[in-house]
Design a protein around this motif. Structure first.
Motif, PDB file in Angstrom:
ATOM      1  N   CYS A 101       0.838  -1.199   0.000  1.00 11.19           N
ATOM      2  CA  CYS A 101       0.000   0.000   0.000  1.00 11.19           C
ATOM      3  C   CYS A 101       0.866   1.240   0.000  1.00 11.19           C
ATOM      4  O   CYS A 101       1.919   1.284   0.649  1.00 11.19           O
ATOM      5  N   VAL A 102       0.433   2.267  -0.743  1.00 12.51           N
ATOM      6  CA  VAL A 102       1.124   3.549  -0.795  1.00 12.51           C
ATOM      7  C   VAL A 102       0.331   4.546   0.035  1.00 12.51           C
ATOM      8  O   VAL A 102      -0.895   4.611  -0.056  1.00 12.51           O
ATOM      9  N   GLY A 103       1.015   5.313   0.851  1.00 15.94           N
ATOM     10  CA  GLY A 103       0.312   6.244   1.730  1.00 15.94           C
ATOM     11  C   GLY A 103      -0.196   5.505   2.965  1.00 15.94           C
ATOM     12  O   GLY A 103       0.564   4.834   3.666  1.00 15.94           O
ATOM     13  N   ARG A 104      -1.466   5.641   3.202  1.00 21.83           N
ATOM     14  CA  ARG A 104      -2.056   4.950   4.364  1.00 21.83           C
ATOM     15  C   ARG A 104      -2.134   3.448   4.074  1.00 21.83           C
ATOM     16  O   ARG A 104      -2.784   3.018   3.138  1.00 21.83           O
ATOM     17  N   ARG A 105      -1.479   2.650   4.875  1.00 23.78           N
ATOM     18  CA  ARG A 105      -1.396   1.202   4.645  1.00 23.78           C
ATOM     19  C   ARG A 105      -2.611   0.508   5.263  1.00 23.78           C
ATOM     20  O   ARG A 105      -3.004   0.779   6.408  1.00 23.78           O
ATOM     21  N   ASN A 106      -3.198  -0.380   4.456  1.00 21.25           N
ATOM     22  CA  ASN A 106      -4.343  -1.161   4.941  1.00 21.25           C
ATOM     23  C   ASN A 106      -3.860  -2.358   5.765  1.00 21.25           C
ATOM     24  O   ASN A 106      -2.727  -2.830   5.616  1.00 21.25           O
ATOM     25  N   ARG A 107      -4.755  -2.830   6.560  1.00 17.43           N
ATOM     26  CA  ARG A 107      -4.432  -3.984   7.407  1.00 17.43           C
ATOM     27  C   ARG A 107      -4.276  -5.235   6.527  1.00 17.43           C
ATOM     28  O   ARG A 107      -5.066  -5.495   5.629  1.00 17.43           O
ATOM     29  N   ALA A 108      -3.240  -6.028   6.815  1.00 15.69           N
ATOM     30  CA  ALA A 108      -2.975  -7.232   6.022  1.00 15.69           C
ATOM     31  C   ALA A 108      -3.963  -8.342   6.388  1.00 15.69           C
ATOM     32  O   ALA A 108      -4.371  -8.470   7.533  1.00 15.69           O
ATOM     33  N   VAL A 109      -4.371  -9.132   5.380  1.00 15.61           N
ATOM     34  CA  VAL A 109      -5.275 -10.262   5.607  1.00 15.61           C
ATOM     35  C   VAL A 109      -4.595 -11.587   5.261  1.00 15.61           C
ATOM     36  O   VAL A 109      -5.035 -12.650   5.695  1.00 15.61           O
ATOM     37  N   LYS A 110      -3.507 -11.524   4.442  1.00 17.55           N
ATOM     38  CA  LYS A 110      -2.784 -12.740   4.057  1.00 17.55           C
ATOM     39  C   LYS A 110      -1.284 -12.481   4.091  1.00 17.55           C
ATOM     40  O   LYS A 110      -0.819 -11.346   3.956  1.00 17.55           O
TER      41      LYS A 110
END
Length: 555
Positions: A101-110
């Motif tokens: 992710c670029v900028g605000r990173r999303n929570r990882a699911v895998k």
């Protein structure tokens, strides 16, 4: 980095997780790690018994005790804060964020074990859609992805060394783990998963048992509370009746005082009236004498002299208050009644207070057989008590019932009505534990030496009188007996070996089934007043088990 509460620089990090130190611990070599990280790392070496530092490779035997680092002197001078308790099973999951992710990173699911990267829902799609990633291994994001990399070769951990019980990479098999028993991580997981399934089953069984115990404890607490309320109600009623009785006694004493006072007053009124009449008659006589003495008529004086010269007789005897009669005696009796009542109340209250204070509300019974074995006692059958159809063997450690009558000498302690036998050793004052294996229907328990030995009646049958307690065992089930009162135990676990735990001072007698597990069958609560002797009713055979520890001497 979250504030750990300890004086570490803000840039301090754990070499294992490459993150800020959480609950930092310093091991004997001086290196510092997260408590959770070093614990998980060392868990892999439990089978070997040798533990090393992941950085300097210093070895420790035995495994060092992990304690969170204490503050420095400056921190120690500050008010001590209550540290949160360590959870024995830390949460293995750490929140991670997508590496793409670029900028605000999303929570990882895998996580990808080939790419060694975290993916959010968006960036993981190519792994599902493109054939390029078809051999990549996706797993649920659990954090600690760096722990899936070999620290020596920086390769993914794909294998498991069964010889050293640790995860390794392919390059590890060439040198460090050459010729070791190696398996794929998947195969090893399948084998170890079987163990965990068994462990989980055991945990679920324990949970079920604890839930039953919890419900039973809650029920018993409610029973205890209701019993306390009933006792308070009955106590209030009793003391109310006592107060009413005291009021009746007070009324009766007051009536006694008033009745005696009225009788005395009535009697005194009669004496007063008669005395007043006598005084009036004497005053009249005095007037006549004064008149005759003052007359100048000599003939008149001489004619009346015969009647006036006779002294008057007392009409009313002299009246005195009897010194032996006193209302003070009634007051004294009332005082003595009060003091007697106080003495009785103090004595009985002291007695019941001692009983209540010395009787524990809750009884903690051992769950672990090893703890019971610390109180193991060596017993032997007493040949003077054995019934005529029983045969002793193995140094009086086994008793078997025969159809043929054995020729034992007469003895006052021999059971002549029932197939029973007692052990020689007196049990009192301490804690004792023993086990016995049985065949055919049998009973196991304890009895006072004063139990009757003669005749076929309840006075000599184990558990059927106030001098003995027993557990009756048969293929159809168990029942607990004392003083002719029995309790069926349909859900009790069956076993060919029974353990008996006697806490004489704690007034507890408990029976356990002993097999692969140890489970409580029944518990008696009793006030023991004499030394006890282990006793058995023999249907087929009974063998006293030789336990490893026997620490209690006989006196």
């Amino acid at each position: 980095m979250a504030d750990s509460g300890f004086p570490f620089p803000p840039d301090s990090f754990c070499p294992l997780c490459a993150d800020g130190l959480r609950d930092p611990v310093t091991i004997p070599c001086g290196d510092t790690y997260c408590l959770e990280c070093i614990k998980i790392y060392w868990d892999q070496y439990d089978h070997m018994g040798v533990y090393n530092c992941p950085q300097c490779r210093a070895s420790f035997t035995p495994r060092p005790v992990l304690r969170r680092n204490v503050p420095d002197v400056q921190h120690q001078q500050e008010p001590r804060q209550q540290l949160p308790e360590l959870t024995p099973f830390p949460n293995m999951r750490r929140e991670s964020y997508c590496d793409f992710c670029v900028g605000r990173r999303n929570r990882a699911v895998k996580s990808c074990l080939m790419c060694l990267a975290y993916y959010c829902e968006t960036h993981v799609k190519p792994h599902y859609e493109s054939s390029t990633f078809k051999r990549h291994k996706l797993v649920d994001e659990t954090g600690h992805l760096d722990r899936k990399i070999c620290p020596q070769h920086e390769k993914g951990l794909e294998l498991f060394c069964r010889s050293d019980q640790m995860c390794i990479c392919v390059l590890c098999t060439v040198r460090e783990h050459r010729s070791h028993n190696i398996a794929s991580a998947e195969d090893e997981r399948i084998e170890k998963q079987k163990v965990l399934v068994v462990t989980q089953s055991e945990v679920q069984h324990i949970i079920s048992e604890r839930m039953k115990e919890l419900q039973e404890l809650k029920h018993n607490v409610d029973v205890l509370k209701n019993a306390a309320q009933r006792a308070q109600t009955e106590s209030d009623k009793t003391f109310h009746e006592m107060l009413q009785a005291v009021e009746r006694w007070k009324s009766e004493i007051n009536q006694m005082i008033m009745a005696n006072m009225q009788a005395a007053m009535t009697q005194a009124d009669g004496y007063v009236e008669r005395l007043e009449q006598e005084i009036m008659e004497l005053q009249r006589r005095d007037a006549e004498l004064r008149q005759i003495l003052e007359t100048e008529d000599n003939i008149h004086f001489l004619q009346n002299f015969p009647t006036l010269c006779v002294p008057p007789e007392a009409m009313v005897p002299k009246v005195l208050i009897n010194p032996q009669f006193s209302f003070g005696e009634i007051s004294k009796t009332a005082t003595e009644m009060k003091e007697s009542l106080d003495d009785i109340c103090k004595k009985e209250l002291s007695k019941i207070s001692k009983t209540v204070s010395e009787t524990p509300v809750y009884i903690l019974l051992p769950r672990n057989r090893d703890k019971l074995l610390k109180d193991a006692v060596r017993l032997s059958f007493d040949s003077n008590t054995v019934y005529k159809e029983l045969v002793l063997s193995d140094g009086n450690q086994r008793v078997t019932r025969k159809k043929a009558t054995q020729f034992y000498p007469d003895h006052p302690e021999r059971f002549d009505g029932f197939s029973q036998v007692l052990c020689k050793e007196p049990l009192s004052g301490f804690r004792f534990y023993w086990e016995a294996e049985w065949g055919g229907e049998f009973s196991i328990g304890v009895a006072y030496k004063s139990i009757s030995r003669k005749g076929k009646n309840s006075n000599s049958l184990l558990g059927y009188n106030d001098k003995s307690w027993s557990l009756l065992c048969s293929d159809s089930g168990y029942s607990a007996w004392h003083n002719k009162a029995d309790k069926d135990l349909p859900d009790a676990p069956r076993a060919a070996r029974i353990g008996v735990y006697l806490d004489y001072a704690g007034n507890t007698l408990a029976f356990y089934s002993i097999s692969n597990t140890m489970e409580l069958i029944h518990r008696f609560r009793a006030q023991f007043s004499e030394p006890l002797f282990a006793g058995f009713g023999v249907g087929s055979s009974v063998t006293l088990c030789q336990l490893k520890q026997s620490t209690m001497p006989y006196t």
